[in-house]
Design a protein around this motif. Structure first.
Motif, PDB file in Angstrom:
ATOM      1  N   GLY A 278       0.811  -1.212   0.000  1.00  0.00           N
ATOM      2  CA  GLY A 278       0.000   0.000   0.000  1.00  0.00           C
ATOM      3  C   GLY A 278       0.846   1.264   0.000  1.00  0.00           C
ATOM      4  O   GLY A 278       0.558   2.214  -0.745  1.00  0.00           O
ATOM      5  N   ILE A 279       1.908   1.292   0.804  1.00  0.00           N
ATOM      6  CA  ILE A 279       2.792   2.469   0.838  1.00  0.00           C
ATOM      7  C   ILE A 279       3.480   2.646  -0.506  1.00  0.00           C
ATOM      8  O   ILE A 279       3.580   3.767  -1.033  1.00  0.00           O
ATOM      9  CB  ILE A 279       3.834   2.312   1.968  1.00  0.00           C
TER      10      ILE A 279
ATOM     11  N   ALA B 141       2.402   1.634  -3.461  1.00  0.00           N
ATOM     12  CA  ALA B 141       1.418   2.099  -4.443  1.00  0.00           C
ATOM     13  C   ALA B 141       1.092   3.575  -4.247  1.00  0.00           C
ATOM     14  O   ALA B 141       0.944   4.333  -5.225  1.00  0.00           O
ATOM     15  CB  ALA B 141       0.143   1.263  -4.327  1.00  0.00           C
ATOM     16  N   TYR B 142       1.004   4.004  -2.990  1.00  0.00           N
ATOM     17  CA  TYR B 142       0.714   5.408  -2.698  1.00  0.00           C
ATOM     18  C   TYR B 142       1.829   6.319  -3.218  1.00  0.00           C
ATOM     19  O   TYR B 142       1.565   7.373  -3.814  1.00  0.00           O
ATOM     20  CB  TYR B 142       0.554   5.603  -1.187  1.00  0.00           C
ATOM     21  N   LEU B 143       3.077   5.896  -3.017  1.00  0.00           N
ATOM     22  CA  LEU B 143       4.201   6.702  -3.494  1.00  0.00           C
ATOM     23  C   LEU B 143       4.213   6.804  -5.022  1.00  0.00           C
ATOM     24  O   LEU B 143       4.518   7.851  -5.585  1.00  0.00           O
ATOM     25  CB  LEU B 143       5.520   6.095  -2.992  1.00  0.00           C
TER      26      LEU B 143
ATOM     27  N   LEU C 218       1.609   6.622  -6.961  1.00  0.00           N
ATOM     28  CA  LEU C 218       0.475   7.422  -7.406  1.00  0.00           C
ATOM     29  C   LEU C 218       0.674   8.910  -7.137  1.00  0.00           C
ATOM     30  O   LEU C 218       0.226   9.755  -7.911  1.00  0.00           O
ATOM     31  CB  LEU C 218      -0.816   6.943  -6.731  1.00  0.00           C
ATOM     32  N   THR C 219       1.326   9.225  -6.030  1.00  0.00           N
ATOM     33  CA  THR C 219       1.489  10.634  -5.643  1.00  0.00           C
ATOM     34  C   THR C 219       2.769  11.253  -6.199  1.00  0.00           C
ATOM     35  O   THR C 219       2.873  12.471  -6.293  1.00  0.00           O
ATOM     36  CB  THR C 219       1.488  10.765  -4.111  1.00  0.00           C
ATOM     37  N   GLN C 220       3.743  10.412  -6.545  1.00  0.00           N
ATOM     38  CA  GLN C 220       4.980  10.919  -7.133  1.00  0.00           C
ATOM     39  C   GLN C 220       5.094  10.396  -8.564  1.00  0.00           C
ATOM     40  O   GLN C 220       4.137   9.893  -9.127  1.00  0.00           O
ATOM     41  CB  GLN C 220       6.185  10.481  -6.282  1.00  0.00           C
TER      42      GLN C 220
ATOM     43  N   TYR D 290      12.341   4.190  -1.721  1.00  0.00           N
ATOM     44  CA  TYR D 290      11.427   3.708  -0.669  1.00  0.00           C
ATOM     45  C   TYR D 290      12.036   2.526   0.088  1.00  0.00           C
ATOM     46  O   TYR D 290      12.059   2.499   1.328  1.00  0.00           O
ATOM     47  CB  TYR D 290      10.096   3.327  -1.313  1.00  0.00           C
TER      48      TYR D 290
END
Length: 528
Positions: free
Chosen positions: A186-187, A189-191, A193-195, A205
């Motif tokens: 999840g972390i 995927a979030y990175l 999507l946001t970067q 990461y």
């Protein structure tokens, strides 16, 4: 102990001799070599295009593998499903006058040999693709084969041989591992999507100090950073902690009391595994190990007559299932569809592929259909029912109604695998519908050619022979359809080319269904 070693040696020798006497072994070997060559070419292209041929990126790739495989191994061993004891081993090895821990290592040897093979492949790939030093790869090979195997052996003994902790403890451990994997993914995927959706984001990461200090998993990643990137305070601490914890777990595993209480669970799993293999071959849907299948109350209104009764009886069976007609294949299609949709959202598809973007989804769909073995269906189960042959209807109609539900499922799966990517890629509604129809047609082609292979091969060459014949027939049909599509594309345009491909594939699929209908004429066909 010598008896177990002799048993293992003779088992391998007998399997090799048996395999060398079967012609299909050489066919499979040829197919495997071709597949390896294809994967090699694709991977080589990806490495060059992504420009990730550095030792630092090798660490990132290996870290991703560790983050997924190590917790997965803990989960499987905690459920006591990680080791597969054959029925013969359960009946003859368990009573042997040796320590239960030795029996665990006897079965775990398969995993340890796998570690050696994986270590060799990674070492060669690291030098060839990622330009890592030979000394670095040799050091990693020793670390992976020796210390990873020691760690895995200790986990096996801890999960199987531990008689101090109860079942609730291992259930909680399994939940923790699932949560850990979900959080890490999840972390990441979030990175992304946001970067920027670049490999460097994942590299940074996984290189974070807090990641390298996560017990066992993070310490493992720290060792790889030390080997390939160089020493730092964090990775040195992580390496020391990994070595200390591995040696500590080994000492604890050796001293742990183990009287063989796991024998019952291992025997039960071995029997369930063999049962589910037989059920899968007959088209019976499978559920998790150790679980009793629960059925819902359901009813169905029969409409029509003759062979339609087959369809409604199958519909009633599926309505009793919690997931109806859907299963892991639907989830796979949905996951692939979402992945293509995310990729299209995060990248400029028009700039990267131009007009070729319409071929991305059909290419992925064709690869998935051709490579993956598929899911269990119920049509073969109909051949075991005597009433199927007593129905006064044509064999072709019996084939159709025995497989009708599979086509409905294929339509839903086709929508899942196509629609997200089509929206993200900006593909029009006509091409979207044609792509869904292509998936349905490909699934029908695999289904009916599989049935046709059963008719041709019978029981002479077993499942392997049937699979080879099915793949050859599928390959021929796909090549013919693609050639027609290319001609239609240059003469009438893209949509016409796709339509002609689907039309030709449909005609060839119908021919396969007509040939397979022979098996519904006489029950004696099962004995051929």
């Amino acid at each position: 102990m010598k008896g177990l070693i002799y048993l293992y040696q003779r088992t391998i020798a007998n399997r090799v001799k048996k395999a060398l006497k079967r012609p299909m072994t050489y066919v499979w070997a040829f197919v495997f070599v071709l597949y390896v060559i294809m994967i090699y070419g694709s991977f080589n292209l990806v490495i060059k295009d992504a420009k990730i041929a550095t030792p630092e990126n090798l660490v990132t790739v290996l870290s991703c593998i560790v983050l997924l495989l190590l917790p997965s191994n803990v989960i499987s061993y905690s459920k006591r499903h990680g080791l597969l004891f054959r029925p013969s081993e359960a009946h003859f090895v368990f009573p042997a006058p040796v320590s239960p821990k030795v029996i665990l290592m006897f079965t775990g040897v398969k995993s340890f040999i796998g570690n050696i093979i994986i270590g060799i492949i990674v070492s060669i790939g690291g030098v060839y693709w990622f330009h890592a030093g030979i000394g670095q790869m040799l050091l990693y090979f020793v670390f992976f084969v020796v210390f990873e195997s020691i760690l895995e052996a200790s986990i096996i003994i801890f999960c199987y041989g531990n008689e101090r902790f109860h079942e609730k403890f291992f259930k909680r451990l399994t939940v923790v591992m699932y949560i850990f994997m979900a959080v890490m993914v999840g972390i990441g995927a979030y990175l992304l999507l946001t970067q920027k959706a670049e490999f460097s984001v994942i590299r940074e990461y996984l290189a974070m100090p807090i990641i390298q200090l996560i017990p066992i998993v993070g310490w493992n990643i720290a060792v790889m950073h030390l080997i390939f990137i160089g020493p730092s305070v964090i990775n040195v601490i992580g390496t020391v902690l990994f070595l200390v914890s591995t040696i500590g777990m080994l000492i604890a595993a050796v001293k742990m009391k183990c009287t063989g209480e796991y024998f019952e669970d291992a025997t039960k799993f071995a029997d369930e595994y063999q049962t589910k293999r037989r059920e899968a071959q007959k088209g019976v849907a499978s559920i998790g190990f150790g679980k009793k299948k629960k059925y819902r109350k359901a009813s169905v209104e029969y409409k029509g007559n003759y062979a339609k009764a087959i369809y409604f009886r199958q519909l009633l069976e599926y309505k009793k299932n919690k997931t109806f007609i859907f299963g892991w294949n639907t989830l796979l299609c949905f996951g692939i569809g979402i992945a293509m949709g995310v990729y299209g959202y995060m990248n400029n598809i028009e700039k990267e592929f131009g007009s070729l973007k319409v071929f991305i989804i059909p290419g992925v769909v064709a690869y998935v259909v051709f490579i993956f073995s598929g899911y269990a269906t119920k049509w073969s189960k109909e051949l075991e029912n005597p009433y199927t042959y007593l129905i006064p209807d044509s064999a072709l109609k019996k084939v159709w109604y025995s497989t009708k539900i599979e086509h409905i499922r294929a339509i839903v799966d086709g929508i899942f695998v196509t629609l997200p990517g089509a929206i993200a890629f900006g593909i029009g509604p006509v091409m979207t519908v044609l792509t869904i129809l292509l998936y349905v047609c490909l699934m029908a082609n695999r289904l009916y050619y599989g049935m046709f292979a059963d008719v041709i091969i019978g029981k002479n060459f077993g499942n392997t022979g049937k699979t080879i014949v099915k793949m050859i027939l599928q390959g021929i049909a796909m090549c013919i359809a693609i050639l027609v599509a290319v001609v239609g594309y240059f003469i009438w345009g893209l949509e016409a080319g796709f339509f002609l491909m689907i039309l030709v594939m449909g005609i060839l699929t119908f021919a396969g269904a007509a040939g397979a209908s022979v098996s519904f004429m006489k029950m004696e066909m099962l004995e051929i």
